[in-house]
Design a protein around this motif. Structure first.
Motif, PDB file in Angstrom:
ATOM      1  N   ALA A 234      92.362  64.403 160.533  1.00 42.87           N
ATOM      2  CA  ALA A 234      92.377  65.766 161.074  1.00 42.87           C
ATOM      3  C   ALA A 234      93.449  66.628 160.425  1.00 42.87           C
ATOM      4  O   ALA A 234      93.914  67.612 161.008  1.00 42.87           O
ATOM      5  N   ASN A 254      88.390  63.694 156.723  1.00 46.87           N
ATOM      6  CA  ASN A 254      88.408  64.128 158.120  1.00 46.87           C
ATOM      7  C   ASN A 254      89.514  65.161 158.217  1.00 46.87           C
ATOM      8  O   ASN A 254      90.688  64.815 158.329  1.00 46.87           O
ATOM      9  N   THR A 256      90.441  69.641 157.080  1.00 49.64           N
ATOM     10  CA  THR A 256      89.982  70.953 156.626  1.00 49.64           C
ATOM     11  C   THR A 256      90.742  71.398 155.386  1.00 49.64           C
ATOM     12  O   THR A 256      91.975  71.330 155.350  1.00 49.64           O
ATOM     13  N   ASP A 279      80.507  63.522 156.642  1.00 50.52           N
ATOM     14  CA  ASP A 279      81.088  63.508 157.983  1.00 50.52           C
ATOM     15  C   ASP A 279      81.264  64.956 158.409  1.00 50.52           C
ATOM     16  O   ASP A 279      81.836  65.762 157.656  1.00 50.52           O
ATOM     17  N   ARG A 281      83.293  66.194 160.217  1.00 54.32           N
ATOM     18  CA  ARG A 281      84.706  66.559 160.353  1.00 54.32           C
ATOM     19  C   ARG A 281      85.357  66.840 159.002  1.00 54.32           C
ATOM     20  O   ARG A 281      86.533  67.214 158.957  1.00 54.32           O
ATOM     21  N   ASN A 307      79.153  71.734 157.782  1.00 57.41           N
ATOM     22  CA  ASN A 307      80.596  71.513 157.860  1.00 57.41           C
ATOM     23  C   ASN A 307      81.379  72.490 156.988  1.00 57.41           C
ATOM     24  O   ASN A 307      82.532  72.238 156.642  1.00 57.41           O
TER      25      ASN A 307
END
Length: 693
Positions: A234, A254, A256, A279, A281, A307
């Motif tokens: 994350a 996973n 940004t 994924d 994410r 995504n």
């Protein structure tokens, strides 16, 4: 002055060492001096309390070990015995003389200056503000323990050869509690989970320093990541206000990759790739007025393609010099604008975009997919094209804009707008009902949802032309046809207006992309005005029978269905209209004289419908007209007049005349062969000569 001097003979300092003042005396300096043959083995803490205390060394580097050196003064320094800070035996002057152990800057209040050194471990502690200069290099760990604010100047380096964590600095602006420039060298570096690292200006990493972003990292202005970047757990990597270059692969697992509003250009360099794993994410976000230049590759492996987020004002620019694959997008997550340049492009699937398209230098081959856009602009340079299907969603469109499609000279200007319309353009591909001796070798297929009416322009190139034109066929005769597919391939010539409104720009007048343009084409109506859904727009240059479609002068292009004056090789049909030659009538007030007055046509047929008439008149000495003077040329007259035609003077009114063939006084018409059918009429008050001279 208080100091501990280690003599030039061998000496070993082993204990925890404190430097303190004596009684109430204020010390002006407090130093540790290690001579050329001295040795320092520090298993505890050497603490400098004076503002100007120095650690002075003239001994070999191998004679020094260290646990902790703590500076509590304002400007403590490492020097040699002569006070020099470089190019001798001073600790921390370069990597070979890196200060061993931990150096702690721990002044309780006021402010404290950090020396530009090569450190092993470095710690900022206690309440004094810290002034951190250019060229502070940390080889292992950098820690901040209840420190006062830190102001960074120049570049701060993590240069350890073993993996390192980048210490959190999260000041929101300027270079206070925020790295000014940050450089990563020689080993993998990690932004830890829950850490936030902000850089105010330059970021740089060498090829040996992959970056693992598990927390949040904010680049400042220019950035160069020369080793691979991984975003996971994350984490978030935020690009800076100037150019951010990825020289090696960047992978979002996973987390940004965020290009915030009005960030600088992010560049995926030629040897690199940006990849989002399969994924949801693994995310890419491009904010307002952002741009990503893809010189290498961009791949989104998450199959739904949801995504990503592209602001409508963002731009993805595929600008590589080697062939590239445009990453497909979902209809719900379109690119903002899309630009291509410098090399051939294909696509990994359907590509959706919200705003503008710019295709430069070379083609974008969409086959077998579709490029979908809305009502934004499409622009092209160097005769580049989109090969395959280009679809426009036209909600909110207008009747003024020319909506460009697959190349600079293909598109429509609507008077009635459909919900969507697709042109599938394939150069050097057989269209429906194709004739290789008369037709452009280019397939232009129309598919649409909703009724429409428009000016239609279709572009073509030199290599689309027939290798050898059939006799009497040519580029300048190109017309547009509605061509149906197999099993019943047919082609119907489009003449949707009276007079027709063809515009042509042949190759000789172009820079490589010619066009033919026709107004008032539609999705419904008569056969000669519509292009059916799924049919091709065929471009044919054959010399068809030229038909009058309006009453008017012979020399007026708008009298004829191909919007041109008949030529000597043409066959002409006048059926239901009154055509005049040699003078001006009020029905069109056309004053341009007939170009081929001595060879009007190869064949003329005057039909049976009312008002089917050819009037031959004169303007002074301009009074002699002839069909082509050869034995096979003829004129048919089939129309029977309802009444006598007045012949004392040539009729100049706008009214239609029902007469068949009429030759007025003072005019001369030469016809090699004349056939007048039973009851058909010829009125001659001038000279009508039949046969060859």
């Amino acid at each position: 002055m208080n100091l501990i001097r280690l003599p030039y003979r061998s000496f070993l300092l082993l204990l925890l060492v404190f430097f303190t003042g004596l009684g109430s005396r204020v010390l002006q300096a407090q130093h540790l001096e290690n001579g050329a043959t001295g040795r320092v083995k520090n298993n505890g803490t050497i603490r400098f309390k004076s503002d100007t205390g120095r650690y002075k060394n003239d001994a070999l580097y191998s004679s020094i070990t260290n646990n902790v050196i703590e500076f509590q003064g304002r400007t403590n320094l490492f020097t040699d015995l002569g006070g020099r800070t470089a190019n001798t035996t001073v600790l921390g002057q370069d990597r070979n003389w890196r200060v061993p152990g931990l150096v702690r800057y721990a002044k309780a209040a006021d402010n404290q200056s950090v020396q530009a050194r090569f450190y092993t471990d470095l710690e900022m502690k206690d309440g004094a503000t810290k002034d951190i200069p250019d060229s502070v290099l940390v080889g292992r760990a950098y820690s901040i323990v209840l420190s006062g604010s830190r102001t960074y100047h120049g570049t701060f380096y993590y240069d350890g050869t073993q993996p390192q964590f980048i210490t959190e600095e999260r000041g929101l602006s300027g270079n206070v509690n925020r790295y000014n420039n940050l450089s990563l060298l020689f080993s993998p570096k990690t932004v830890a989970d829950s850490s936030e690292v902000r850089v105010d200006n330059l970021f740089d990493s060498d090829v040996q320093s992959p970056l693992f972003v598990l927390g949040d990292m904010y680049w400042g202005t220019k950035s160069n990541a020369r080793a691979h970047v991984r975003i996971n757990d994350a984490g978030q990597l935020v690009t800076g206000s100037d150019t951010s270059r990825f020289h090696d692969s960047a992978t979002v697992i996973n987390g940004t990759l965020l290009m915030p509003d009005r960030a600088g250009v992010a560049v995926v360099m030629p040897s690199s790739s940006l990849a989002l794993v399969n994924d949801g994410r693994a995310m890419l976000v491009m904010g307002t007025s952002t741009q990503m230049d893809v010189l290498g590759s961009f791949v989104n492996r998450h199959v739904p393609l949801t995504n990503v987020q592209f602001d409508t004002s963002s731009l993805v620019n595929y600008d590589g010099t080697q062939p590239q694959i445009i990453q497909a997008t979902a209809s719900s997550k379109p690119y903002g604008s899309l630009r291509t340049a410098r090399s051939a492009k294909t696509a990994s699937g359907d590509v959706f975009m919200a705003t503008n398209l710019s295709v430069n230098d070379t083609n974008v081959v969409m086959l077998p997919y579709t490029l979908s856009m809305k009502i934004g602009t499409a622009s092209y340079t160097n005769n580049a094209e989109v090969v395959g299907a280009l679809r426009r969603e036209l909600a909110g469109g207008d009747t003024v804009t020319f909506y460009r499609y697959n190349n600079e000279e293909t598109g429509l200007r609507f008077s009635e707008i459909p919900r969507e319309l697709t042109l599938d353009v394939r150069p050097r591909t057989r269209p429906n009902a194709f004739d290789p001796t008369t037709d452009i070798f280019r397939k232009i297929t129309a598919r649409y949802d909703g009724t429409w009416r428009a000016l239609v322009r279709a572009g073509y190139k030199a290599d689309d032309l027939p290798g050898t034109w059939a006799p009497e066929s040519s580029e300048r005769l190109l017309k547009m046809y509605n061509a149906s597919p197999s099993p019943n391939e047919t082609a119907t010539k489009l003449t949707p207006t009276i007079p027709p409104t063809y515009q042509r720009r042949p190759l000789a007048q172009s820079t490589g992309l010619a066009y033919i343009e026709l107004s008032n084409v539609s999705s419904n109506g008569p056969d000669n005005s519509r292009v059916d859904n799924g049919n091709d727009m065929l471009l044919r240059g054959s010399r068809d029978v030229l038909r009058a479609i309006a009453s008017g002068r012979w020399s007026n292009p708008f009298t004829w269905d191909e919007a041109r004056e008949p030529e000597p090789v043409d066959r002409v049909v006048i059926d239901g209209f009154t055509v005049h030659a040699g003078y001006v009538r009020a029905n069109d007030n056309y004053a341009v004289r007939e170009k081929y007055s001595d060879s009007l046509a190869t064949e003329v047929m005057i039909g049976v419908k009312p008002n089917s008439t050819l009037l031959i008149g004169r303007e002074g000495a301009f009074n002699t007209f002839s069909l082509v003077p050869t034995s096979t040329v003829l004129m048919y007259v089939k129309r029977q007049a309802r009444a006598l035609v007045p012949m004392l003077a040539q009729d100049t009114s706008a009214a239609d005349i029902d007469g068949g063939l009429v030759v007025y006084p003072g005019a001369l018409l030469l016809v090699p062969n004349l056939t007048v059918e039973t009851d058909a009429t010829v009125f001659n008050a001038g000279t009508l000569q039949v046969g060859q001279p």
